[in-house]
Design a protein around this motif. Structure first.
Motif, short mmCIF file in Angstrom:
data_model
loop_
_atom_site.label_atom_id
_atom_site.label_comp_id
_atom_site.label_asym_id
_atom_site.label_seq_id
_atom_site.Cartn_x
_atom_site.Cartn_y
_atom_site.Cartn_z
N THR A 68 73.82 -65.94 -53.71
CA THR A 68 74.67 -65.01 -54.47
C THR A 68 74.01 -64.56 -55.76
OG1 THR A 68 75.82 -66.85 -55.57
CG2 THR A 68 76.79 -66.01 -53.53
N VAL A 69 73.00 -65.27 -56.24
CA VAL A 69 72.27 -64.80 -57.42
C VAL A 69 71.65 -63.44 -57.13
CG1 VAL A 69 70.25 -65.21 -58.87
CG2 VAL A 69 71.82 -67.07 -58.38
N ARG A 70 71.18 -63.25 -55.91
CA ARG A 70 70.51 -62.00 -55.56
C ARG A 70 71.44 -60.98 -54.92
NH1 ARG A 70 64.43 -62.54 -53.46
NH2 ARG A 70 64.78 -60.32 -53.76
N GLU A 90 65.88 -67.95 -60.00
CA GLU A 90 66.15 -69.01 -60.96
C GLU A 90 67.55 -68.76 -61.52
OE1 GLU A 90 64.51 -71.62 -61.46
OE2 GLU A 90 62.35 -71.31 -61.36
N PHE A 91 68.04 -69.68 -62.32
CA PHE A 91 69.35 -69.50 -62.93
C PHE A 91 69.26 -69.06 -64.38
CE2 PHE A 91 70.67 -72.75 -59.64
CZ PHE A 91 71.30 -71.82 -58.83
N ASN A 92 68.40 -69.68 -65.14
CA ASN A 92 68.38 -69.38 -66.56
C ASN A 92 67.46 -68.21 -66.87
OD1 ASN A 92 68.54 -69.69 -69.48
ND2 ASN A 92 69.31 -71.72 -69.02
N PHE A 110 67.21 -61.39 -60.10
CA PHE A 110 67.78 -61.60 -61.42
C PHE A 110 67.79 -63.08 -61.76
CE2 PHE A 110 68.64 -57.40 -61.24
CZ PHE A 110 69.83 -56.89 -61.71
N ALA A 111 67.91 -63.34 -63.04
CA ALA A 111 68.34 -64.67 -63.49
C ALA A 111 69.86 -64.63 -63.60
CB ALA A 111 67.69 -65.00 -64.83
N ASP A 112 70.47 -65.77 -63.85
CA ASP A 112 71.94 -65.81 -63.89
C ASP A 112 72.40 -66.87 -64.88
OD1 ASP A 112 74.58 -65.20 -63.15
OD2 ASP A 112 74.60 -66.78 -61.66
N ALA A 113 71.95 -66.74 -66.13
CA ALA A 113 72.34 -67.72 -67.14
C ALA A 113 73.83 -67.71 -67.38
CB ALA A 113 71.59 -67.42 -68.45
N THR A 114 74.49 -66.59 -67.13
CA THR A 114 75.93 -66.48 -67.39
C THR A 114 76.78 -67.18 -66.35
OG1 THR A 114 76.03 -64.40 -66.14
CG2 THR A 114 75.60 -64.24 -68.51
N ASN A 131 66.33 -74.18 -63.14
CA ASN A 131 65.93 -74.17 -64.55
C ASN A 131 67.12 -74.03 -65.50
OD1 ASN A 131 66.56 -71.48 -64.05
ND2 ASN A 131 64.95 -70.70 -65.41
N ASP A 132 68.32 -74.38 -65.02
CA ASP A 132 69.48 -74.43 -65.91
C ASP A 132 69.26 -75.46 -67.02
OD1 ASP A 132 71.46 -72.57 -65.45
OD2 ASP A 132 72.53 -73.80 -63.97
N LYS A 133 69.89 -75.24 -68.15
CA LYS A 133 69.90 -76.26 -69.19
C LYS A 133 70.73 -77.44 -68.71
CE LYS A 133 69.62 -72.87 -72.95
NZ LYS A 133 70.33 -72.30 -74.13
N THR A 134 70.21 -78.63 -68.91
CA THR A 134 70.90 -79.86 -68.49
C THR A 134 70.78 -80.89 -69.61
OG1 THR A 134 68.98 -80.96 -67.53
CG2 THR A 134 70.16 -79.39 -66.11
#
Length: 295
Positions: A68-70, A90-92, A110-114, A131-134
């Protein structure tokens, strides 16, 4: 013999049969397919959307495997069939300036930090945050994302799922119960060097933790609330008892009629995936099987 850290305790003896071996986790997961589809159907009616879209938001992938990110608003079988492309994201990272949050089949990805395209609670994001913040990032700073991803890699699993039981006649758009009880589900198998730092870590601190990953969600609140929750697929509530409260809560994001995000909180009163057995094992390497254990 082993201490769950992945090290062989030999008591002074050399155990050649253990060289290059791995720890194996097995779980037998019964799946109530109709109950899951009924939930999707009910929430889709409430959200005025397609049940398959609700499912994609909960899992992080469409039935084809497309992430779903893409492709957040529609399945893309050609993307799902491409093992390289459907894992190329990636996510971030920063969203593009045009803010097309729901543009489908984006190239480059895309990235998807949101967390708008792939919610923070989605099964694929909870079990592998990329690569999300953890918490492993060590707190805010210029290297937080890099440190987070480095520590995330230490918790990865080599896993496979093997379905068992007959295919259910139920679909997300037409939930159908079985006439009689049918045992179906998934045999989950995962290899790792440390059960404690991989399988148990992911299950306890990511999947079953409704606050994971708070570090990734901070700054992307909806109406002042962090859009977090349990893993909706395999996550278990803190009241994990046979007759306890099984309720789980989580947030998802959909596109409104203006192409803008709308965030909704969903509540699942029951589990759809029920562990019915499992165990921890040591799996010898191929070389040990050939050179030691068969001689």
């Amino acid at each position: 013999m082993e201490d769950s850290k992945g090290e062989v305790v030999s008591a002074g003896l050399r155990l050649d049969w253990a060289n290059d071996g791995s720890y194996l986790v097995f779980r037998r997961l019964r799946q109530d397919v109709c109950k899951f589809h009924h939930f999707l159907n009910e929430k889709a009616a409430y959200l005025n959307t397609d049940p398959r879209k609700v499912s994609a938001k909960l899992i992080g992938r469409w039935p084809s495997g497309a992430p779903t990110v893409r492709t957040p608003e529609a399945d893309a079988p050609c993307l799902g069939d491409n093992d390289d492309a459907n894992n190329d994201f990636e996510f971030n990272g920063d969203d593009p300036p045009e803010n097309h949050f729901f543009k489908n089949d984006v190239v480059p990805p895309f990235a998807d930090a949101t967390g708008l395209r792939c919610p923070f609670i989605a099964h694929t994001r909870k079990t592998y945050p990329r690569n999300d913040k953890t918490p492993g990032g060590g707190g805010p700073g210029p290297e937080e994302i890099e440190r987070s991803e480095v520590t995330t890699q230490t918790h990865r699993l080599l896993r496979r799922g093997i379905p068992y039981g007959p295919v259910s006649p139920s679909t997300p758009n037409n939930p159908l119960p079985d006439r009689n009880f049918v045992d179906r589900g998934l045999h989950f198998l995962a290899y790792q060097t440390s059960i404690e730092d991989q399988f148990e870590f992911v299950t306890k601190l990511w999947v079953n933790n409704p606050d994971f990953s708070k570090e990734a969600a901070i700054g992307h609140e909806s109406e002042g609330k962090l859009t977090l929750g349990h893993d909706p697929i395999i996550g278990q509530s803190k009241n994990n008892k046979p007759n306890g409260d099984r309720t789980r809560e989580f947030f998802i994001h959909l596109e409104d009629d203006q192409g803008k995000p709308r965030t909704k909180k969903l509540t699942a009163p029951e589990d759809w995936v029920i562990p019915t057995g499992g165990g921890y094992f040591f799996a010898p390497s191929i070389s040990a099987l050939k050179d030691v254990l068969t001689k």
